[in-house]
Design a protein around this motif. Structure first.
Motif, PDB file in Angstrom:
ATOM      1  N   PHE A 288      17.866 -61.535 152.534  1.00  0.00           N
ATOM      2  CA  PHE A 288      17.327 -62.738 151.934  1.00  0.00           C
ATOM      3  C   PHE A 288      16.068 -63.288 152.445  1.00  0.00           C
ATOM      4  N   ALA A 289      16.282 -63.508 153.606  1.00  0.00           N
ATOM      5  CA  ALA A 289      14.936 -63.824 154.376  1.00  0.00           C
ATOM      6  C   ALA A 289      13.827 -63.089 154.216  1.00  0.00           C
ATOM      7  N   GLU A 290      13.867 -61.578 154.349  1.00  0.00           N
ATOM      8  CA  GLU A 290      12.929 -60.637 153.955  1.00  0.00           C
ATOM      9  C   GLU A 290      12.443 -60.799 152.351  1.00  0.00           C
ATOM     10  N   VAL A 291      13.258 -61.108 151.498  1.00  0.00           N
ATOM     11  CA  VAL A 291      12.928 -61.171 150.417  1.00  0.00           C
ATOM     12  C   VAL A 291      11.744 -62.351 150.265  1.00  0.00           C
TER      13      VAL A 291
ATOM     14  N   GLY B 258       6.743 -58.587 138.821  1.00  0.00           N
ATOM     15  CA  GLY B 258       6.788 -57.416 139.764  1.00  0.00           C
ATOM     16  C   GLY B 258       7.747 -57.613 140.801  1.00  0.00           C
ATOM     17  N   MET B 259       8.124 -58.857 141.122  1.00  0.00           N
ATOM     18  CA  MET B 259       9.278 -59.157 142.201  1.00  0.00           C
ATOM     19  C   MET B 259      10.552 -58.678 141.680  1.00  0.00           C
ATOM     20  N   SER B 260      10.995 -58.919 140.635  1.00  0.00           N
ATOM     21  CA  SER B 260      12.296 -58.784 139.977  1.00  0.00           C
ATOM     22  C   SER B 260      12.741 -57.351 140.254  1.00  0.00           C
ATOM     23  N   GLY B 261      11.805 -56.350 139.866  1.00  0.00           N
ATOM     24  CA  GLY B 261      12.300 -55.118 140.356  1.00  0.00           C
ATOM     25  C   GLY B 261      12.027 -54.351 141.481  1.00  0.00           C
ATOM     26  N   GLY B 262      11.554 -55.350 142.324  1.00  0.00           N
ATOM     27  CA  GLY B 262      11.232 -54.732 143.772  1.00  0.00           C
ATOM     28  C   GLY B 262      11.963 -55.281 144.775  1.00  0.00           C
ATOM     29  N   VAL B 263      11.606 -56.150 145.506  1.00  0.00           N
ATOM     30  CA  VAL B 263      12.167 -56.330 146.714  1.00  0.00           C
ATOM     31  C   VAL B 263      13.436 -56.863 146.433  1.00  0.00           C
ATOM     32  N   ALA B 264      13.591 -58.123 145.709  1.00  0.00           N
ATOM     33  CA  ALA B 264      14.670 -58.698 145.508  1.00  0.00           C
ATOM     34  C   ALA B 264      15.886 -57.654 145.052  1.00  0.00           C
ATOM     35  N   LYS B 265      15.666 -56.896 144.270  1.00  0.00           N
ATOM     36  CA  LYS B 265      16.972 -55.931 143.937  1.00  0.00           C
ATOM     37  C   LYS B 265      17.119 -55.062 145.141  1.00  0.00           C
ATOM     38  N   GLY B 266      15.913 -54.475 145.559  1.00  0.00           N
ATOM     39  CA  GLY B 266      16.137 -53.547 146.506  1.00  0.00           C
ATOM     40  C   GLY B 266      16.614 -53.785 147.799  1.00  0.00           C
ATOM     41  N   GLY B 267      16.593 -55.236 148.165  1.00  0.00           N
ATOM     42  CA  GLY B 267      16.988 -55.869 149.330  1.00  0.00           C
ATOM     43  C   GLY B 267      18.462 -55.879 149.353  1.00  0.00           C
ATOM     44  N   ALA B 268      18.958 -57.216 148.743  1.00  0.00           N
ATOM     45  CA  ALA B 268      20.328 -57.540 148.872  1.00  0.00           C
ATOM     46  C   ALA B 268      21.215 -56.700 148.193  1.00  0.00           C
ATOM     47  N   LYS B 269      20.648 -56.108 147.015  1.00  0.00           N
ATOM     48  CA  LYS B 269      21.659 -55.437 146.165  1.00  0.00           C
ATOM     49  C   LYS B 269      21.847 -54.097 146.450  1.00  0.00           C
TER      50      LYS B 269
ATOM     51  N   VAL C 169      17.431 -66.033 160.070  1.00  0.00           N
ATOM     52  CA  VAL C 169      18.760 -66.125 159.698  1.00  0.00           C
ATOM     53  C   VAL C 169      19.049 -67.538 158.818  1.00  0.00           C
ATOM     54  N   ARG C 170      18.275 -68.762 159.400  1.00  0.00           N
ATOM     55  CA  ARG C 170      18.452 -69.908 159.022  1.00  0.00           C
ATOM     56  C   ARG C 170      17.874 -69.953 157.574  1.00  0.00           C
ATOM     57  N   LEU C 171      16.735 -69.194 157.451  1.00  0.00           N
ATOM     58  CA  LEU C 171      16.189 -69.286 155.786  1.00  0.00           C
ATOM     59  C   LEU C 171      17.126 -68.520 154.882  1.00  0.00           C
ATOM     60  N   GLY C 172      17.704 -67.197 155.684  1.00  0.00           N
ATOM     61  CA  GLY C 172      18.401 -66.317 154.678  1.00  0.00           C
ATOM     62  C   GLY C 172      20.000 -67.092 154.214  1.00  0.00           C
ATOM     63  N   GLN C 173      20.512 -67.766 155.062  1.00  0.00           N
ATOM     64  CA  GLN C 173      21.478 -68.797 155.047  1.00  0.00           C
ATOM     65  C   GLN C 173      21.556 -69.507 153.998  1.00  0.00           C
ATOM     66  N   ALA C 174      20.154 -70.259 154.027  1.00  0.00           N
ATOM     67  CA  ALA C 174      20.063 -71.391 153.149  1.00  0.00           C
ATOM     68  C   ALA C 174      19.922 -70.628 151.708  1.00  0.00           C
TER      69      ALA C 174
END
Lengths: 169, 275
Positions: free
Chosen positions: A64-67, A88-99, B152-157
């Motif tokens: 999540f932090a990366e996103v 452009g974000m929705s198809g990219g990082v967000a889905k590619g990351g956590a999902k 980590v803090r950011l991701g947790q938030a």
């Protein structure tokens, strides 16, 4: 099976894919009669815990932090509209990351309980000598992202797993 | 089915029910399912396959049998894996609680269970950052001074923010949907889900209920992901063991404060069913 309404309902009968979504109902709900015994559900308890995507884990936090870090925060104050901003974000990082992680975990779990394919025959062959099989696959997954994660791990549903990783580090 | 042997019990129905010829039970090859009449009631039973476990195909057999029977009339579904010592044990158990079972069958007549699970939307980080000043601040901090702890803090938030938004939306969905249901029960907590609730819905309202869920999901796709499963056997609405407190709540409890939440009201009745 004679009226339209019932046929309609039958079409919605949960199939392999969604058995996953009602596992806890079939296993934990429904009527219980005291004098009946219950078949052993060895492995199922663990499976149920591991079966879902664990949101509260250090791995997920870092994704999540990366996103977040890839979002251009400076654009916030500008006059661009929100859709522009995040185009452009929705198809990219967000889905590619956590999902991506979520999917691979889900896939393994489905394999473990044999929900993924039409491979009952093969599964049964495994079942004969694989009593512990359901819990193996989900546990054998990633061991990364393990630096000083103990503080957050204690708050995590995946506490034990995260702790184990911390020890390995 | 040999008398005196152990029996797998699927559920309880009225004695006048007939089983479709295609009815198949657990095990491989699938066990033959029979009705064991007990007064006004009958138990759905089959032989117990050797080495019965919670395999996919056996879970599905249990589920499909009860679902199929449920389209033709009320069924009290048993939890998966209930085994009686023999036919007389089944008879004793069913007879002992016959009035309770009959009342429950009446309550479930023409009704079905719809299960709703709500999850955070993992891909909605952008929306969260847009709406949540706290997360934006943390993100700015991390950008200025990148660090593992900060990340980590950011991701947790972010995770907590996504879960909070999903929970709020799910509560809202619950208040909306309860008007189409007779009863609502919160199910066991499921990791990854912020809501696991089962609704007892009139069969004729099933499609309308599904449409309402889809509509809500579409309107709140940045906050919550909804997964609806059903029609299901009414697992969550069977009589519970007396020692366990009754968790089932009247639908109106959830609709408190909302105007005309009367679950049986005709206002919400669909004009066309089944299409």
């Amino acid at each position: 099976m004679t009226t339209t309404t019932y046929n309609e309902a039958a079409v919605c009968v949960p199939r392999a894919g969604t058995l996953y979504d009602v596992l806890e109902l079939i296993l934990d709900r429904g009527m219980v009669i005291d004098i009946f015994v219950r078949v052993s559900l060895v492995g199922i308890e663990i499976l149920k815990i591991d079966a879902r995507i664990v949101v509260a884990s250090v791995d997920t936090y870092l994704r999540f932090a990366e996103v977040c870090n890839r979002l251009d925060l400076n654009q916030d104050a500008s006059s661009r509209t929100v859709p522009d901003l995040f185009a452009g974000m929705s198809g990219g990082v967000a889905k590619g990351g956590a999902k991506r992680a979520a999917k691979s975990v889900g896939g393994k779990v489905k394999d473990a309980i044999g929900m993924g394919d039409e491979d009952d025959d093969e599964r049964d062959a495994h079942d004969e000598h694989g009593e512990a099989e359901p819990e193996e696959a989900p546990r054998a997954r990633r061991g990364s992202g393990s630096r000083s994660g103990s503080r957050t791990a204690s708050a995590s549903r995946a506490g034990s797993r995260a702790t184990r990783r911390t020890q390995e580090a | 089915m040999t008398t005196g042997s152990r029996l797998y019990v699927y559920g309880i129905v009225h004695a006048d029910r007939t089983l479709p010829p295609s009815t198949r039970g657990v095990g491989r090859p699938p066990a033959r399912v029979e009705l064991l009449p007990v007064g006004e009631l009958a138990a759905l039973v089959s032989d117990v396959p050797p080495d019965l476990r919670a395999r996919r195909r056996d879970l599905m057999a249990h589920q499909e049998l009860l679902t199929a029977l449920g389209t033709e009339g009320p069924v009290l579904p048993m939890r998966f894996g209930m085994v009686a010592e023999d036919a007389s044990a089944v008879e004793r158990a069913v007879r002992a609680a016959a009035p309770t079972h009959l009342a429950a069958l009446e309550r479930l007549e023409n009704r079905t269970e719809m299960n709703l699970k709500a999850m955070p939307v993992h891909s909605a980080v952008e929306a969260l950052v847009r709406d949540d000043a706290g997360v934006r601040r943390l993100a700015a901090d991390v950008r200025r001074r990148p660090s593992y702890e900060g990340n980590v803090r950011l991701g947790q938030a972010v995770a907590e923010g996504l879960a909070r938004r999903a929970t709020e939306a799910a509560d809202e969905a619950l208040r909306t949907l309860v008007r189409l249901a007779d009863e609502v029960v919160r199910g066991p907590k499921v990791p990854g889900c912020v809501l696991n609730a089962s609704f007892l819905v009139a069969q004729e309202r099933g499609e309308r209920f599904r449409a309402a869920v889809e509509q809500f999901a579409a309107a709140h796709r940045e906050r919550v992901e909804l997964r609806l499963t059903g029609p299901l056997p009414c697992y969550s609405f069977v009589p519970e063991k007396p020692k366990e407190p009754q968790e089932s709540q009247g639908a109106s409890d959830f609709a408190a404060g909302e105007a005309s939440g009367s679950p049986g009201g005709s206002a919400a009745r669909p004009t066309a069913v089944g299409s």
